[in-house]
Scaffold this motif. Structure first.
Motif, PDB file in Angstrom:
ATOM      1  N   LYS A 104     -45.512   4.354  13.034  1.00 49.06           N
ATOM      2  CA  LYS A 104     -46.622   4.663  12.130  1.00 49.06           C
ATOM      3  C   LYS A 104     -46.136   4.872  10.691  1.00 49.06           C
ATOM      4  N   LYS A 105     -44.965   5.444  10.566  1.00 55.26           N
ATOM      5  CA  LYS A 105     -44.406   5.655   9.228  1.00 55.26           C
ATOM      6  C   LYS A 105     -44.084   4.320   8.578  1.00 55.26           C
ATOM      7  N   LYS A 106     -43.610   3.381   9.383  1.00 56.41           N
ATOM      8  CA  LYS A 106     -43.269   2.053   8.865  1.00 56.41           C
ATOM      9  C   LYS A 106     -44.514   1.199   8.647  1.00 56.41           C
ATOM     10  N   HIS A 107     -45.528   1.377   9.486  1.00 53.94           N
ATOM     11  CA  HIS A 107     -46.767   0.598   9.411  1.00 53.94           C
ATOM     12  C   HIS A 107     -47.959   1.562   9.360  1.00 53.94           C
ATOM     13  N   PRO A 108     -48.179   2.215   8.228  1.00 50.45           N
ATOM     14  CA  PRO A 108     -49.175   3.293   8.133  1.00 50.45           C
ATOM     15  C   PRO A 108     -50.618   2.850   8.371  1.00 50.45           C
ATOM     16  N   LYS A 109     -50.899   1.560   8.239  1.00 46.57           N
ATOM     17  CA  LYS A 109     -52.276   1.104   8.455  1.00 46.57           C
ATOM     18  C   LYS A 109     -52.593   0.895   9.939  1.00 46.57           C
ATOM     19  N   ALA A 110     -51.579   0.881  10.770  1.00 50.24           N
ATOM     20  CA  ALA A 110     -51.784   0.609  12.195  1.00 50.24           C
ATOM     21  C   ALA A 110     -52.329   1.848  12.912  1.00 50.24           C
ATOM     22  N   THR A 111     -53.081   1.615  13.965  1.00 48.46           N
ATOM     23  CA  THR A 111     -53.513   2.702  14.841  1.00 48.46           C
ATOM     24  C   THR A 111     -52.806   2.502  16.182  1.00 48.46           C
ATOM     25  N   VAL A 112     -52.222   3.583  16.691  1.00 51.12           N
ATOM     26  CA  VAL A 112     -51.454   3.520  17.933  1.00 51.12           C
ATOM     27  C   VAL A 112     -52.104   4.416  18.979  1.00 51.12           C
ATOM     28  N   LYS A 113     -52.465   3.819  20.102  1.00 50.98           N
ATOM     29  CA  LYS A 113     -53.004   4.575  21.229  1.00 50.98           C
ATOM     30  C   LYS A 113     -51.903   4.749  22.262  1.00 50.98           C
ATOM     31  N   HIS A 114     -51.606   5.995  22.587  1.00 50.12           N
ATOM     32  CA  HIS A 114     -50.533   6.309  23.539  1.00 50.12           C
ATOM     33  C   HIS A 114     -51.127   6.765  24.862  1.00 50.12           C
ATOM     34  N   ASN A 115     -50.677   6.131  25.942  1.00 44.96           N
ATOM     35  CA  ASN A 115     -51.048   6.578  27.285  1.00 44.96           C
ATOM     36  C   ASN A 115     -49.777   6.791  28.085  1.00 44.96           C
ATOM     37  N   SER A 116     -49.754   7.816  28.928  1.00 44.17           N
ATOM     38  CA  SER A 116     -48.627   8.032  29.825  1.00 44.17           C
ATOM     39  C   SER A 116     -49.166   8.262  31.229  1.00 44.17           C
ATOM     40  N   THR A 117     -48.428   7.754  32.219  1.00 43.04           N
ATOM     41  CA  THR A 117     -48.914   7.824  33.597  1.00 43.04           C
ATOM     42  C   THR A 117     -47.738   7.641  34.549  1.00 43.04           C
TER      43      THR A 117
ATOM     44  N   SER B  29     -32.367  -6.394  13.084  1.00 44.40           N
ATOM     45  CA  SER B  29     -32.323  -4.985  13.465  1.00 44.40           C
ATOM     46  C   SER B  29     -32.783  -4.116  12.300  1.00 44.40           C
ATOM     47  N   LEU B  30     -33.455  -3.030  12.617  1.00 35.99           N
ATOM     48  CA  LEU B  30     -33.860  -2.095  11.566  1.00 35.99           C
ATOM     49  C   LEU B  30     -32.656  -1.369  10.979  1.00 35.99           C
ATOM     50  N   ASP B  31     -31.581  -1.249  11.761  1.00 34.72           N
ATOM     51  CA  ASP B  31     -30.385  -0.559  11.275  1.00 34.72           C
ATOM     52  C   ASP B  31     -29.577  -1.427  10.314  1.00 34.72           C
ATOM     53  N   ASP B  32     -29.486  -2.717  10.640  1.00 39.71           N
ATOM     54  CA  ASP B  32     -28.697  -3.650   9.838  1.00 39.71           C
ATOM     55  C   ASP B  32     -29.387  -5.009   9.881  1.00 39.71           C
ATOM     56  N   PRO B  33     -30.199  -5.317   8.874  1.00 37.61           N
ATOM     57  CA  PRO B  33     -30.962  -6.574   8.873  1.00 37.61           C
ATOM     58  C   PRO B  33     -30.107  -7.826   8.964  1.00 37.61           C
ATOM     59  N   SER B  34     -28.803  -7.690   8.743  1.00 30.90           N
ATOM     60  CA  SER B  34     -27.934  -8.866   8.864  1.00 30.90           C
ATOM     61  C   SER B  34     -27.633  -9.184  10.330  1.00 30.90           C
TER      62      SER B  34
ATOM     63  N   GLU C 155     -42.907  -5.419  17.927  1.00 27.42           N
ATOM     64  CA  GLU C 155     -42.464  -4.630  16.773  1.00 27.42           C
ATOM     65  C   GLU C 155     -42.221  -3.180  17.169  1.00 27.42           C
ATOM     66  N   MET C 156     -43.050  -2.646  18.070  1.00 26.99           N
ATOM     67  CA  MET C 156     -42.828  -1.289  18.556  1.00 26.99           C
ATOM     68  C   MET C 156     -41.481  -1.210  19.270  1.00 26.99           C
ATOM     69  N   LEU C 157     -41.160  -2.230  20.058  1.00 30.32           N
ATOM     70  CA  LEU C 157     -39.856  -2.254  20.726  1.00 30.32           C
ATOM     71  C   LEU C 157     -38.717  -2.313  19.706  1.00 30.32           C
ATOM     72  N   ARG C 158     -38.931  -3.017  18.618  1.00 27.22           N
ATOM     73  CA  ARG C 158     -37.901  -3.090  17.569  1.00 27.22           C
ATOM     74  C   ARG C 158     -37.608  -1.699  17.018  1.00 27.22           C
ATOM     75  N   VAL C 159     -38.646  -0.877  16.922  1.00 29.92           N
ATOM     76  CA  VAL C 159     -38.458   0.509  16.482  1.00 29.92           C
ATOM     77  C   VAL C 159     -37.697   1.307  17.547  1.00 29.92           C
ATOM     78  N   PHE C 160     -38.076   1.132  18.814  1.00 28.89           N
ATOM     79  CA  PHE C 160     -37.377   1.805  19.912  1.00 28.89           C
ATOM     80  C   PHE C 160     -35.876   1.495  19.877  1.00 28.89           C
TER      81      PHE C 160
END
Length: 473
Positions: free
Chosen positions: A84-97, A147-152, A366-371
């Motif tokens: 969300k910090k990287k993509h502030p316009k996005a809405t994220v719905k979280h479910n856990s089960t 990678s978000l850590d090293d774009p190269s 993209e969410m996985l890229r953050v993970f």
């Protein structure tokens, strides 16, 4: 914690397959996916830029479903906050089960699955069925993204060896990204072994001698989860490879005729058959759950237990201080073993998938890229004392003894002496059934020879079943 919640702790790799549970619920629903409605299918798309290499639609809604087992879901909530910090316009719905199939199989049928799924636990969706019906997206675009850590660097270049291959299911497409790197083996308390003057046994003769010493001190050599006897797999598969080489596991994975009748399988089984015959297994283990067997082990009632590296976090409530939790690979059967002592089974677990018909599949990637960014991998290691698939994901994070031991075993084995049987992910129901045979062996109801006959028959039935999708190395 209730037994049902404890059972749901398992991941699809071995924890669903090796539990020896019933067939995956909802398989019939998944079969209907091929004829489900035509909604979904295709992703919200935006503009590809340097900061948005996957071209996600910045204001698109994103739905994430996390298996809330022993790892909890706080690590995922933290990653979602970073997204969300990287993509502030996005809405994220979280479910856990803990009921992945029960909740999500109908949504696959209705062609409205979520965008990212942590497909884990005893009730995980059947990957064989999903892939066979074309319901899972290829994650290659994610792996080739920077990678978000090293774009190269590409994402794939930041992962541990074997992670990409584990998600390929015999082809070039990558259908799953396994987030956790688990180590399986024979677990023990270094403190307890020292108390009785025992060194971690590197040969089966040393193991038998250790069990004899323990028995004299009213301590059992082994315990195991009798109600979920597939836990025995966590030692057995590596033992087979150690005796006969990796090629034996490849033949087993490929469902080759008489693969289970290879002499290495019998040689691997006979030592544990002797442990059972000599009464070195904790009395009553046959009726224990995984939690109960771990608790008995923590209480010093037994010295050795087959398990995976999640055990330290899962059993922390009953583990004494200064327990010295540690893991080793299978002992040597003889000098003729094809692989050295230190051979270990390590495998990626906790598979994340992106449904092909998800409305925002690019957002799921993209969410996985953050993970997969180092801060999130470090956060996971810090929270649940487990290693992720990110190669440098545990750097700078203090780890407890069990995970430290597992990490050391993994490094000592290296790629050459690390094994990963894929049958557990390719044919989960088959391995569940084999797990039942393990229970019969550990309770002296069948011999090693009978185990081999029964197991080969199960594999032959799968090999001849044309309705089951087959995978090959």
């Amino acid at each position: 914690m209730s037994e049902s919640k404890d059972l749901s702790r398992r991941t699809v790799l071995g924890r669903a397959a090796a539990l020896g549970a019933l067939a995956v619920p909802g398989a019939a629903l998944l079969d209907a996916c091929a004829t489900g409605g035509g909604g979904g299918g295709g992703s919200e798309k935006g503009t590809v830029t340097k900061d948005n290499p996957l071209g996600i639609k910045e204001d698109a809604a994103l739905e994430v479903v996390i298996f809330k087992g022993g790892y909890g879901d706080k690590y995922a909530l933290d990653a979602e906050a970073a997204f969300k910090k990287k993509h502030p316009k996005a809405t994220v719905k979280h479910n856990s089960t803990q009921q992945i199939t029960q909740q999500l199989a109908p949504r696959f049928v209705g062609s409205n699955p979520p965008d990212l799924i942590d497909n884990s636990g005893a009730q995980a969706l059947d990957m064989n069925a999903l892939i066979g019906k074309g319901q899972v997206a290829d994650l290659t675009p994610l792996l080739d993204a920077p990678s978000l850590d090293d774009p190269s660097k590409k994402i794939r270049d930041t992962l541990r060896p074997g992670i990409v291959e584990a998600g390929q299911y015999g082809g070039k497409e990558v259908y799953a990204l396994n987030y956790v790197q688990a180590v399986f083996g024979i677990w023990y308390s270094s403190t307890q072994l020292t108390k009785y003057g025992i060194q971690p046994p590197q040969t089966w003769q040393a193991m038998l001698d250790a069990c004899a010493t323990l028995k004299k001190n009213n301590v059992a050599g082994w315990t195991y989860a009798g109600k979920y006897p597939g836990y025995v797999h966590y030692w057995l598969f590596a033992q087979i490879a150690k005796v006969g080489g990796k090629e034996v596991l490849i033949a087993i994975d490929n469902l080759e005729p008489n693969a289970w009748k290879h002499p290495a399988v019998k040689a691997a089984l006979e030592p544990i058959e002797e442990v059972v015959a000599k009464g070195y297994v904790l009395q009553g283990s046959e009726g224990l759950t995984h939690i109960e067997s771990q608790t008995a082990w923590n209480q010093g009632k037994a010295a050795f237990i087959p398990n995976g590296s999640w055990v330290e976090n899962e059993a922390k409530g009953t583990t004494p201080a200064n327990f010295g939790m540690a893991v080793q690979g299978p002992p040597s059967v003889s000098a003729a073993d094809k692989m050295p002592f230190g051979t270990i089974w390590s495998a990626p677990t906790e598979p994340f998938i992106v449904p092909k018909q998800a409305m925002n599949s690019l957002g799921g990637m993209e969410m996985l890229r953050v993970f997969l960014a180092k801060p999130q991998a470090q956060n996971f290691a810090r929270q649940v004392s487990s290693l992720t698939c990110v190669l440098e994901g545990a750097e700078g994070v203090p780890l407890p003894p069990g995970v430290t031991s597992a990490n050391a075993a993994l490094k000592a084995a290296g790629a050459n002496n690390t094994v990963n049987p894929l049958i557990l992910t390719w044919y989960a129901k088959l391995v569940q059934d084999i797990g039942q045979n393990c229970g019969l062996l550990m309770s002296k109801r069948i011999s090693a020879a009978d185990w081999i006959t029964k197991t080969q028959a199960l594999a032959d039935a799968v090999a001849s079943n044309s309705s089951i999708k087959k995978f090959k190395h």
